[in-house]
Enzyme design. Structure first.
Site, PDB file in Angstrom:
ATOM      1  N   ILE A  27       0.848  -1.194   0.000  1.00 46.81           N
ATOM      2  CA  ILE A  27       0.000   0.000   0.000  1.00 46.81           C
ATOM      3  C   ILE A  27       0.882   1.242   0.000  1.00 46.81           C
ATOM      4  O   ILE A  27       1.666   1.445   0.927  1.00 46.81           O
ATOM      5  CB  ILE A  27      -0.926   0.041   1.226  1.00 46.81           C
ATOM      6  CG1 ILE A  27      -1.723  -1.261   1.354  1.00 46.81           C
ATOM      7  CG2 ILE A  27      -1.862   1.240   1.163  1.00 46.81           C
ATOM      8  CD1 ILE A  27      -2.571  -1.337   2.612  1.00 46.81           C
ATOM      9  N   THR A  28       0.766   2.075  -1.012  1.00 42.52           N
ATOM     10  CA  THR A  28       1.518   3.331  -1.008  1.00 42.52           C
ATOM     11  C   THR A  28       0.800   4.331  -0.106  1.00 42.52           C
ATOM     12  O   THR A  28      -0.427   4.398  -0.078  1.00 42.52           O
ATOM     13  CB  THR A  28       1.657   3.914  -2.429  1.00 42.52           C
ATOM     14  OG1 THR A  28       0.374   4.263  -2.944  1.00 42.52           O
ATOM     15  CG2 THR A  28       2.320   2.907  -3.372  1.00 42.52           C
ATOM     16  N   GLY A  29       1.588   5.107   0.628  1.00 43.13           N
ATOM     17  CA  GLY A  29       0.994   6.100   1.516  1.00 43.13           C
ATOM     18  C   GLY A  29       0.140   5.478   2.599  1.00 43.13           C
ATOM     19  O   GLY A  29      -0.863   6.052   3.009  1.00 43.13           O
ATOM     20  N   ASN A  54       0.586   5.225   5.690  1.00 37.95           N
ATOM     21  CA  ASN A  54       0.879   5.698   7.044  1.00 37.95           C
ATOM     22  C   ASN A  54      -0.220   6.565   7.635  1.00 37.95           C
ATOM     23  O   ASN A  54      -0.174   6.912   8.815  1.00 37.95           O
ATOM     24  CB  ASN A  54       2.200   6.478   7.060  1.00 37.95           C
ATOM     25  CG  ASN A  54       2.135   7.713   6.185  1.00 37.95           C
ATOM     26  OD1 ASN A  54       1.941   7.599   4.972  1.00 37.95           O
ATOM     27  ND2 ASN A  54       2.286   8.891   6.763  1.00 37.95           N
ATOM     28  N   SER A  55      -1.241   6.922   6.840  1.00 39.51           N
ATOM     29  CA  SER A  55      -2.308   7.778   7.361  1.00 39.51           C
ATOM     30  C   SER A  55      -3.557   7.627   6.503  1.00 39.51           C
ATOM     31  O   SER A  55      -3.532   7.018   5.423  1.00 39.51           O
ATOM     32  CB  SER A  55      -1.866   9.252   7.377  1.00 39.51           C
ATOM     33  OG  SER A  55      -1.629   9.715   6.053  1.00 39.51           O
ATOM     34  N   GLY A  56      -4.651   8.184   6.990  1.00 38.14           N
ATOM     35  CA  GLY A  56      -5.876   8.277   6.218  1.00 38.14           C
ATOM     36  C   GLY A  56      -6.442   6.946   5.763  1.00 38.14           C
ATOM     37  O   GLY A  56      -6.384   5.935   6.469  1.00 38.14           O
ATOM     38  N   GLY A 104       5.397  -7.891 -13.275  1.00 33.98           N
ATOM     39  CA  GLY A 104       5.860  -9.268 -13.428  1.00 33.98           C
ATOM     40  C   GLY A 104       5.593 -10.099 -12.189  1.00 33.98           C
ATOM     41  O   GLY A 104       5.140 -11.254 -12.276  1.00 33.98           O
ATOM     42  N   TYR A 152      -5.518  18.707  -9.914  1.00 29.99           N
ATOM     43  CA  TYR A 152      -5.873  17.487  -9.195  1.00 29.99           C
ATOM     44  C   TYR A 152      -6.881  16.661  -9.991  1.00 29.99           C
ATOM     45  O   TYR A 152      -6.746  15.440 -10.112  1.00 29.99           O
ATOM     46  CB  TYR A 152      -6.450  17.854  -7.824  1.00 29.99           C
ATOM     47  CG  TYR A 152      -6.894  16.665  -7.011  1.00 29.99           C
ATOM     48  CD1 TYR A 152      -5.969  15.838  -6.376  1.00 29.99           C
ATOM     49  CD2 TYR A 152      -8.250  16.369  -6.879  1.00 29.99           C
ATOM     50  CE1 TYR A 152      -6.378  14.744  -5.632  1.00 29.99           C
ATOM     51  CE2 TYR A 152      -8.667  15.277  -6.129  1.00 29.99           C
ATOM     52  CZ  TYR A 152      -7.732  14.479  -5.507  1.00 29.99           C
ATOM     53  OH  TYR A 152      -8.150  13.387  -4.788  1.00 29.99           O
TER      54      TYR A 152
END
Length: 308
Positions: A39-41, A43-45, A154, A192
């Site tokens: 999971i990227t990011g 650490n929060s939310g 891959g 965005y």
């Protein structure tokens, strides 16, 4: 005074009904023992809540974050809340292509499995630039995850059936891509919106490319959540948005439900390339389902990140 009470009661009733309507939880109880999730990011939310939910199902969860101190703190909290010790972090800066390549090299050396990749990290409308001179929104939200996914594709195929879940946003509908200026960086909100539209095209084209190869792809709008994205802005703006988020946005735990659903649900697996919200498929505007544009963006992205 009676009028004031009536107005307040009406507002409270509206907010309660709005909150209840959005209470859609993933009811699929599938376990993920033996599976690895990146999971990227995380650490929060929404990313952190997703990590907790998937760790509770027995998955090995790796959160990829730029800030090591925040990541270590998040890992401790995720372990406590999920009652799992199989959680760790790896350093990754999606605003730096070299960091992404180094991360993937290290990941492939250390980890033998990758069953679910969740492209969760995101940057709000910031008029800034990445280390490789891409607009921050387009560079992180789209190009960073595009390169990351391709370099790990891959391993995803080796561990098939596997899934790629990318967080998008319903704000995509307010902009279209301009291939003469993919690095558009003028108005924060529209910058965005374009990056989130790119996430949708990426999801669709990845699904087409990976068809029959055991990798499915999903785009998720988690809803408007009470996350920490306002930290990038002024104190006055943060104070204002805290009130707005309290009134109209949903908690991060609720926002994570559709991400979890797309990660585990057999029903979601029937709709690879789709767009989801509230734990079910959702419709897209016709221009956001243009296969020609999706293919064109994929090819342009390959050139921009030096994959072509």
């Amino acid at each position: 005074m009676y009028l004031l009470y009536t107005i307040v009661a009406g507002l409270v009733s509206f907010l309660v009904l709005k909150w209840i309507k959005k209470r859609r939880y993933c009811t699929d109880l599938k376990r993920l023992d033996g599976k690895t999730v990146l999971i990227t990011g995380g650490n929060s939310g929404v990313g952190k809540e997703t990590a907790i939910a998937l760790a509770m199902r027995g998955a090995r969860v790796i959160i990829a974050c730029r800030d090591v101190d925040k990541a270590e703190k998040a890992v401790r909290d995720i372990k406590i809340r999920s009652h799992s010790v199989n959680v760790l972090h790896m350093e990754l800066d999606l605003a730096n292509m070299r960091s992404i390549r180094d991360f993937c090299k290290s990941f492939l050396q250390r980890e033998k499995r990758l069953d679910i990749l969740i492209n969760n990290a995101g940057i709000p409308g910031l008029l800034d630039w990445t280390d490789d001179n891409f607009s921050m929104c387009f560079g992180v939200n789209h190009l960073g995850h595009f390169l990351l996914t391709n370099l790990l594709l891959g391993r995803l195929r080796e561990c098939s059936p596997s899934r790629v879940v990318t967080l998008a946003c319903s704000n995509y509908k307010y902009q279209k891509l301009d291939f003469q200026d993919l690095n558009y960086n003028l108005l924060p909100f529209f910058t965005y919106c374009r990056s989130k539209l790119a996430n949708l095209y990426f999801t669709q084209e990845l699904s087409r490319i990976a068809q029959g190869k055991g990798v499915t792809s999903y785009a998720v709008h988690p809803g408007y959540v009470q996350s920490s994205w306002t930290c990038h802005y002024s104190v006055l703006f943060r104070m204002l948005m805290q009130v707005v988020m309290w009134m109209f946005f949903v908690p991060c735990e609720m926002g994570a439900q559709t991400v979890v659903w797309c990660s585990v649900s057999d029903e979601a697996a029937k709709h690879s390339g789709g767009y989801f919200t509230d734990c079910r498929p959702a419709s897209l505007r016709p221009f956001a389902r243009d296969q020609g544009v999706a293919k064109k963006l994929w090819e342009a992205s390959e050139r921009l990140v030096n994959l072509a």
